[in-house]
Structures are given as structure tokens and as C-alpha cells.
Write a protein that holds these residues in place. Sequence first.
Motif, PDB file in Angstrom:
ATOM      1  N   ALA A 115      51.997  73.609   5.557  1.00 55.87           N
ATOM      2  CA  ALA A 115      53.270  74.228   5.941  1.00 55.87           C
ATOM      3  C   ALA A 115      54.137  73.285   6.759  1.00 55.87           C
ATOM      4  N   GLY A 116      53.549  72.224   7.272  1.00 56.71           N
ATOM      5  CA  GLY A 116      54.327  71.244   8.037  1.00 56.71           C
ATOM      6  C   GLY A 116      54.924  71.811   9.300  1.00 56.71           C
ATOM      7  N   ARG A 117      54.122  72.516  10.091  1.00 55.39           N
ATOM      8  CA  ARG A 117      54.639  73.179  11.295  1.00 55.39           C
ATOM      9  C   ARG A 117      54.798  72.168  12.438  1.00 55.39           C
ATOM     10  N   LEU A 118      55.709  71.223  12.274  1.00 50.93           N
ATOM     11  CA  LEU A 118      55.880  70.141  13.234  1.00 50.93           C
ATOM     12  C   LEU A 118      57.309  70.093  13.757  1.00 50.93           C
ATOM     13  N   PHE A 119      57.431  70.105  15.078  1.00 54.44           N
ATOM     14  CA  PHE A 119      58.712  69.916  15.759  1.00 54.44           C
ATOM     15  C   PHE A 119      58.620  68.563  16.453  1.00 54.44           C
ATOM     16  N   ALA A 147      50.364  77.598  15.460  1.00 56.32           N
ATOM     17  CA  ALA A 147      51.570  78.121  14.837  1.00 56.32           C
ATOM     18  C   ALA A 147      52.628  77.032  14.769  1.00 56.32           C
ATOM     19  N   GLU A 148      52.589  76.111  15.748  1.00 59.02           N
ATOM     20  CA  GLU A 148      53.537  74.998  15.744  1.00 59.02           C
ATOM     21  C   GLU A 148      52.997  73.878  16.619  1.00 59.02           C
ATOM     22  N   ILE A 149      53.254  72.648  16.170  1.00 64.93           N
ATOM     23  CA  ILE A 149      52.897  71.455  16.931  1.00 64.93           C
ATOM     24  C   ILE A 149      54.194  70.789  17.356  1.00 64.93           C
ATOM     25  N   LEU A 150      54.328  70.533  18.656  1.00 62.76           N
ATOM     26  CA  LEU A 150      55.545  69.938  19.205  1.00 62.76           C
ATOM     27  C   LEU A 150      55.196  68.580  19.787  1.00 62.76           C
ATOM     28  N   VAL A 151      55.875  67.535  19.309  1.00 57.12           N
ATOM     29  CA  VAL A 151      55.537  66.156  19.686  1.00 57.12           C
ATOM     30  C   VAL A 151      56.759  65.472  20.281  1.00 57.12           C
ATOM     31  N   ASP A 152      56.570  64.929  21.479  1.00 59.58           N
ATOM     32  CA  ASP A 152      57.626  64.158  22.129  1.00 59.58           C
ATOM     33  C   ASP A 152      57.417  62.674  21.829  1.00 59.58           C
ATOM     34  N   GLU A 153      58.484  61.872  21.886  1.00 59.35           N
ATOM     35  CA  GLU A 153      58.429  60.420  21.655  1.00 59.35           C
ATOM     36  C   GLU A 153      57.769  60.088  20.308  1.00 59.35           C
ATOM     37  N   TYR A 154      58.215  60.776  19.268  1.00 58.37           N
ATOM     38  CA  TYR A 154      57.586  60.625  17.957  1.00 58.37           C
ATOM     39  C   TYR A 154      57.683  59.188  17.437  1.00 58.37           C
ATOM     40  N   GLN A 155      58.669  58.442  17.883  1.00 64.15           N
ATOM     41  CA  GLN A 155      58.838  57.060  17.399  1.00 64.15           C
ATOM     42  C   GLN A 155      57.692  56.153  17.842  1.00 64.15           C
ATOM     43  N   ASP A 156      56.883  56.596  18.806  1.00 62.50           N
ATOM     44  CA  ASP A 156      55.809  55.754  19.331  1.00 62.50           C
ATOM     45  C   ASP A 156      54.463  55.997  18.646  1.00 62.50           C
ATOM     46  N   ILE A 191      57.185  81.716  23.057  1.00 62.44           N
ATOM     47  CA  ILE A 191      56.223  82.598  23.733  1.00 62.44           C
ATOM     48  C   ILE A 191      56.903  83.902  24.134  1.00 62.44           C
ATOM     49  N   GLU A 192      58.136  83.830  24.604  1.00 66.27           N
ATOM     50  CA  GLU A 192      58.872  85.042  24.987  1.00 66.27           C
ATOM     51  C   GLU A 192      59.048  85.978  23.803  1.00 66.27           C
ATOM     52  N   ARG A 193      59.125  85.394  22.596  1.00 69.22           N
ATOM     53  CA  ARG A 193      59.321  86.214  21.400  1.00 69.22           C
ATOM     54  C   ARG A 193      58.014  86.664  20.769  1.00 69.22           C
ATOM     55  N   GLY A 194      56.893  86.385  21.448  1.00 68.96           N
ATOM     56  CA  GLY A 194      55.629  86.936  20.993  1.00 68.96           C
ATOM     57  C   GLY A 194      54.599  85.951  20.490  1.00 68.96           C
ATOM     58  N   GLU A 195      54.935  84.659  20.426  1.00 66.89           N
ATOM     59  CA  GLU A 195      53.945  83.698  19.969  1.00 66.89           C
ATOM     60  C   GLU A 195      52.868  83.523  21.035  1.00 66.89           C
ATOM     61  N   ALA A 196      51.620  83.511  20.622  1.00 67.74           N
ATOM     62  CA  ALA A 196      50.519  83.344  21.575  1.00 67.74           C
ATOM     63  C   ALA A 196      50.533  81.929  22.139  1.00 67.74           C
ATOM     64  N   PRO A 197      50.421  81.779  23.470  1.00 67.54           N
ATOM     65  CA  PRO A 197      50.456  80.430  24.063  1.00 67.54           C
ATOM     66  C   PRO A 197      49.402  79.489  23.493  1.00 67.54           C
ATOM     67  N   GLU A 198      48.210  80.042  23.176  1.00 66.73           N
ATOM     68  CA  GLU A 198      47.149  79.171  22.657  1.00 66.73           C
ATOM     69  C   GLU A 198      47.404  78.716  21.237  1.00 66.73           C
ATOM     70  N   ARG A 199      48.479  79.217  20.607  1.00 65.05           N
ATOM     71  CA  ARG A 199      48.822  78.817  19.240  1.00 65.05           C
ATOM     72  C   ARG A 199      49.866  77.704  19.207  1.00 65.05           C
ATOM     73  N   LEU A 200      50.226  77.188  20.384  1.00 67.67           N
ATOM     74  CA  LEU A 200      51.219  76.114  20.465  1.00 67.67           C
ATOM     75  C   LEU A 200      50.557  74.867  21.031  1.00 67.67           C
ATOM     76  N   LEU A 201      50.745  73.754  20.355  1.00 65.27           N
ATOM     77  CA  LEU A 201      50.175  72.472  20.764  1.00 65.27           C
ATOM     78  C   LEU A 201      51.321  71.526  21.117  1.00 65.27           C
TER      79      LEU A 201
END
Length: 694
Positions: free
Chosen positions: A240-244, A215-224, A44-54
Motif C-alpha cells: 500500500a506504500g503507507r509512507l509519508f 498504519a503509516e510510516i513517517l520519515v524525516d530527512e528522507y534524502q539521507d 491520533i486525534e482522529r482515532g488512529e492508534a498511537p502504536e500504529r504510527l512509526l
Amino acid sequence: MADHLAPLNPEQRAAATAPAPVLVLAGAGSGKTETLTRRVAALIERGEAPERLLCITFTTKAAGEMRARLTALLGPERAPRWVGTFHAVMARLLLAEGGGIPGLPRGFAILPQGEARRLLARIAGAQDGKEAALLAEGVSLLKNGLATEPRRLPRSMALARFDPEALARAAALLPAYQAALAERQALDLDDLIATPVAAMRADPALAARCSGRWAEILVDEYQDTNHAQHALLRLLAGTAGRLFAVGDDLQAIYGWRGADVTHIRRFGRDYPAAPVPLKLETNYRSTPTILRAANAVARQDTEALQKTLRPADPQAGPGAAIAIREADTPEEEGRCAVAWAQALRRRQPDLPWRECAVLVRAGFVAEPILAALREAGIPARLMQEREPEMPREVLAAIAWLRLAMSREADGHVRSSGSRVERWDPAADDAFRRACAFPARGIGAALFGRLRAHAAECGLALAAAVATLPATPAERQGLEAVLGVAREIGEGIARGRLGPADALRLAAEASELGERLREGGTGRLDMAWEAALRAADQAGSVAAYCDAAALDEASGEVAADAVPVMTLHRAKGLEFDHVLLAGLEEGVWPHWQAEEHGTLAEERRLFYVGLTRARHSLCLSWARHRREWAGKPSRFLAEIPNVLVEGAGAAAPGFRRSAHPDVESRLKAMPPPTRAEADRLVAEFRARKAAEARR
């Protein structure tokens, strides 16, 4: 521009800056939430819109913590709002899509688990709670497996342990259950995942539209992740596989309810553009002795994605040796727990009881321990697996707040002098609850007409009130609800209230305040306090409303008492001192582990137990448990001898246990038979029922 990555260590920084798709293998206590949060802040600090991050987590508590951290880093205006559990974010996405998904009614209701289970029980004619729970579990297994019949379910640990007859009956009831949900214009929690997956698979344009939001999807505890959640992430990530993804396959302990550890282990196959997994191996939680024990146990899993936990301070002392204690009976094991807790307090008089946790594999192991602690005057609390449903007064107060925050009034003024209003259809379920409680004379017939009118006009329920053909009395009742919502919203804006104060205002304005104040010290009072705490942690009123659309606040009271809980309940927690009890063959690992192919998960559960402790570990087992003689768990033999407390005078009430070697592990007694186990379970349930009646 703030450098949000500055506090990270080199391996965390590498993970936080790696381009997606990427898998981060995060060991226990390695700062995975901090890494994920600071990655979001940096984007977000580098310009990514907050609503574009899940940002997706698995628990309400984790979502609240993530929202609080992001708000602290970025401020409430810049923090992303798409932060929550799988179910919470998908509820919001489905409500935003509205009529864009075939068969999904605009402004659908979301049935809480208890209400959905009661509906299924009525359809099935279930005679008792056990039967209803089994059917509900079967329906959930089918939905999370994206199947309508058992033979189409993917192979999983949950499927292997489920009774085939019960699963077949659940499948037979599924059409009638779905029809009943449709009649109520409602979804249950599993539908929040299964419905969009089915819709996106059937409509590539819808899939492209949904995945294009991020723009990117970030998932915690992916093993579950279970089968449906894994399919959903692949669809939302797009081509594009935008997954962290952040997770730890050694902490995959929910296979019994559908999670599949192979999702994290085959990440590279699902996302070919991903590099080799990055690793977070620096542990900021436990002593070197505890870490060496955990690493030794982890090495026994030959299919695990290998990593080695190491202490953050290489110069730190080893810490206390691991104590292994044996007791003759469960009651003696309870007295051992008392001696353990008292010895800790003697060494550190100001040690809070809540930092001394007793963790067990099965609930029946906890009973004599809990009784012994309380008899000795040590405060102790049993942490339940599932929290009770929130009282309707609390749910109604939250609904009134959500309804108030769903209103937007622009600067345009009608000829009548009133402002033009817009109401968000995402709060239709909140409007429905507000109409029902406190009662304002709005019956089912009137509400049904309003629903039909809103659907015909493509409006939110609240917005459709203005044009609904109705009698003066009917209109007065509906307008009264909207008037209270306007009053709440304007009061929040005028006072610039935070989320907890906004929730209190909603309760007072809707005439719920007196009911909540009269709650006393019972469940209502605890649930209300928990809701206010959750609001405090949300960061903003808008963020709390998003989470409260689905998330349930805990009813627990934060008391200074020894927490006693199962390992599944302890996941994600940490304590200064941990006692792992009931470490016998047949109990831990479970006696059916080899038959069901779950031995590896039982070991992972032991690994999770070890890594909950910061400073010390004590492991105990009983020679006689109920009707059978016990042998020490094979997992005890996986801890190197050099880490185990040596000979010498034991603390009062304890008997030291010889460290089991490989030979004793191989000669362990066979577990009880199925008939013996069934009888013991029946006795346990009968005893619990008798206690409940008392």
C-alpha cells in the motif's frame, strides 16, 4: 477535538493532510518537523492508534525533539512510542519479533560502535587505529549496501571514494567478524538494518507481518537514506506504500558515507501512487538576502527538485549584505574571525557567543581560527563529529532503569504468596549489563548457563532465573539483581517519577550514585548530565527507555562559547550569525570533487552552510593555505553581486575581497597534487598525535 493543524500555513497544512504515499520537499527553515509532528497528532486525534504510527528520524536529538513535541500536543499517555532513529526503532522491532527471525538469538546484545570496531581490529590483527577505522568503514559500507562482496555493491559516492584494496580486505574479514558476533549473540549497528531486510526478503510472511504493524510510516530527512534503509522502508511500507516522507535533496550531504540522493529524486518511481511532491517553501529562519543567495546557489544544480525559498514576512527588510573577506594566511583568517566576532558583540553587547558560529568544510581550517579566538579571550569550543562512548557507569544506570521498567506484575498470586512476574526479553541486554556492573559475583559460566536455559524455555533472561538449576550462592547473586530492579520499578510507580528522576533513582538503588557523584567535572560528569538532559526531553520514562536501548546521549556541555565545527556537524542547527571559512578551490570544493563526481554534493554543503544563518553571513578564504597558493572558491561566484557587501571601510582586521566573477572562477588554480595532499594529511595527523601526547 483539538485542531492540531490550525497553526500550520496553507502549504504545511496541505502536506500534513495529504494521503500517503507522499513526498514533501521541505526547504531549509520551512517547519518540516512541525508539519510532520502535527500530522501525527492529527491522525491520533482522529482515532488512529498511537502504536500504529512509526516515526523515524536520523539523529537522537531530532528523535528527542519529536517525542517532546508529541508529548506536549497529546500528553504522555497518547503520544506514540515508536519514535526514534532507524537503528533505535529497528532494535526494538527485532527484539519484539524475537525468535521469529531465523538466526537471530532471543535477547541479543547490541555492540556499540567502539566495541564492534575493537572486535574487528582483533580479528584483522590491525596495527593502528587508522587501519582499524578503515576496515570498520569498509564492513559498514558492505552491510549498508546489502552485499558481502564489493562487486555486488550498488554504485554510490561512498564506493567511488573507497580504496578498493581496503574494501576487498574488509569483505574477506566479514565472515569471521559475523561469526564472532554470533558467538557473542550480538549485532552491530549496521546489522540492525541489514538483518531484518534480509529476513523479510527471504520470508514474505514475515515481511507482511512487520509491515502490517503500521498504519503509516513517517520519515524525516528522507534524502539521507542509504541503500539498506531505503530497502527497509519499502518493505515496511508494504504494497500500500503507507509512507509519508519529508526531505530536501538540496541538503543531501552524506553521500560520502553511503546516503543516496537519488532515493528522494525517484520517489515517484518507487511509489507510483504518490502525487507530485508537495513543497514547503516558506522560510521562517533567514533574512531575504540570505534566502536569495541560497536560491541562486541552488539553481546551479540542474538535477535538483526545484523549489524557491521565500521569507515568511514578505514585508521584511532585506537584512545585512553578505560579507566576503580574504586573508593572506590561515593565521590571518583566524584574526579575521576574531574581528568578526568582536564587531558583532559591539553592535549587540548582549549577543550570546553561541549564536556566532564558525563553520568549515575541513577540520584543519578550524585550527588557526580556534586558536585565534581563544588567544583573544573569546570563549570557543570545537564541536566534534562523533561523541565519545558513554562511560560504563552511565550505561549501567540506564540499563538498570530499562530492566526495572521491563517488569510487569499482574494481579494473580501464586500459592507461595508472590505475584506472577513477566519480564520483557527486549531488556535482556540491560539485564546482562546490570549483572556485570556493579559486580555481584555473576561470572561468565553462570551467565552462559542462564542464557542457554532461557533460550530452551523461550523466556527472558530475568524470567528464566526462577527455574534455573543453580546453587544457593548463584541464585542469591541473580536474585539480588532482580530485587534491585523491583525496588527501582516500585519506587518509580510509587513516586510517579519523571524520566530524569527515575534515572537518578536507578543510579542510587543500584549503588552507582556515589560513583557518578564523584565524577567531578570530567567526562563521566558531563556524560551523566547529558543523560539526565536526554531523559528530561523524552516525555515519559517508557519513551526514554525505548530510546536509551540504543541512542547515545551527547557528552557536550551547553556553554556560551563560539561553536566551531564542520558543516556535516552543523546539519540541523541554526545560528544568528555564521562565518563560513576556508572557501578556496581545493578545500571547498574538495580537490578530488570532480574526480569522484562529488562536486554537486560540495555545492549542497555550501547551500547548507548558507541556510544555517538567521541574520548575517560572512564568507572568508585565504590566499596561502599550507604549501599552495589559493584562489577563491567557485561557489563564491554563484552569489549575485547585488547581495554582497559593497566598497567602504572594512571592520578592523579584515580585508575586503573582490567578488569573484565567472572569469576568475574559470581561471582558478588547479588543486594540489595527490602527493601534496597526502603529505599535508600526514603532517596534520602527526601534529594531532603530538598534541594528544602532550
